[in-house]
Design a protein around this motif. Sequence first.
Motif, mmCIF file in Angstrom:
data_model
loop_
_atom_site.group_PDB
_atom_site.id
_atom_site.type_symbol
_atom_site.label_atom_id
_atom_site.label_comp_id
_atom_site.label_asym_id
_atom_site.label_seq_id
_atom_site.Cartn_x
_atom_site.Cartn_y
_atom_site.Cartn_z
ATOM 1 N N MET A 60 143.766 22.117 66.980
ATOM 2 C CA MET A 60 144.259 22.862 68.122
ATOM 3 C C MET A 60 144.108 22.019 69.363
ATOM 4 O O MET A 60 143.530 20.986 69.352
ATOM 5 C CB MET A 60 143.432 24.123 68.269
ATOM 6 N N GLY A 61 144.561 22.468 70.370
ATOM 7 C CA GLY A 61 144.448 21.726 71.613
ATOM 8 C C GLY A 61 143.649 22.497 72.625
ATOM 9 O O GLY A 61 142.970 23.470 72.329
ATOM 10 N N ARG A 62 143.785 22.039 73.798
ATOM 11 C CA ARG A 62 143.091 22.735 74.882
ATOM 12 C C ARG A 62 143.847 24.003 75.245
ATOM 13 O O ARG A 62 145.063 24.074 75.108
ATOM 14 C CB ARG A 62 143.029 21.827 76.106
ATOM 15 N N PRO A 63 143.148 24.971 75.725
ATOM 16 C CA PRO A 63 143.838 26.200 76.130
ATOM 17 C C PRO A 63 144.693 25.944 77.378
ATOM 18 O O PRO A 63 144.383 25.084 78.192
ATOM 19 C CB PRO A 63 142.714 27.176 76.430
#
Length: 186
Positions: free
Chosen positions: A1-4
């Motif tokens: 996932m990545g950063r929000p």
Amino acid sequence: MGRPLTVIQREDNRDKPCVMCQSFGDIRPSYTMDGLCRTHARRRSEGAPLDRIPEKAPDGAGHIDKNGYRHVTVNGRRQFEHRVITEGVLGRPLWSDEEIHHVNGNRADNRVDGPFKVDERGRLRSGNLEIWSSNQPRGQEIGPKLEWAVELLTTYGEFDADRLRAVLAVHGSAEERRRYSRLRSA
């Protein structure tokens, strides 16, 4: 996932002075979120330079359009110069059935040499400007045509009131003779 994802907060600069206009010392309200007035926002969308917006032309300033007519600014409104001049000489606004023509064909030549007068050929002229009218009487009855003719003559030209009274004495009704008895020859 990545950063929000983070919500980008932008300052709402609407209803503040335009940042571009302000840099030129002018004050115009901004229209966009990033602080541009309508004109600068339009220029940016067209890819045009964000230069200073020129002031409106002062009264009397003018230009010649692509058709060769000269326009002037009067009371903040752009108008054809030949119409402004003609209305000034006549002392009234032009009627919807009146047109102004340039005698020499030069649409920017709006010279007048005094009041408009009917010449020997029946043209209403002053200098290089000539008034044409598309006004015509209704119907075919003689009475309304006579009324229209007298109105036309009293508006634009010179006429012989005595000659009109002589015609009415033979062909006119008592009402017509009474109505035109007050007319004077020009």
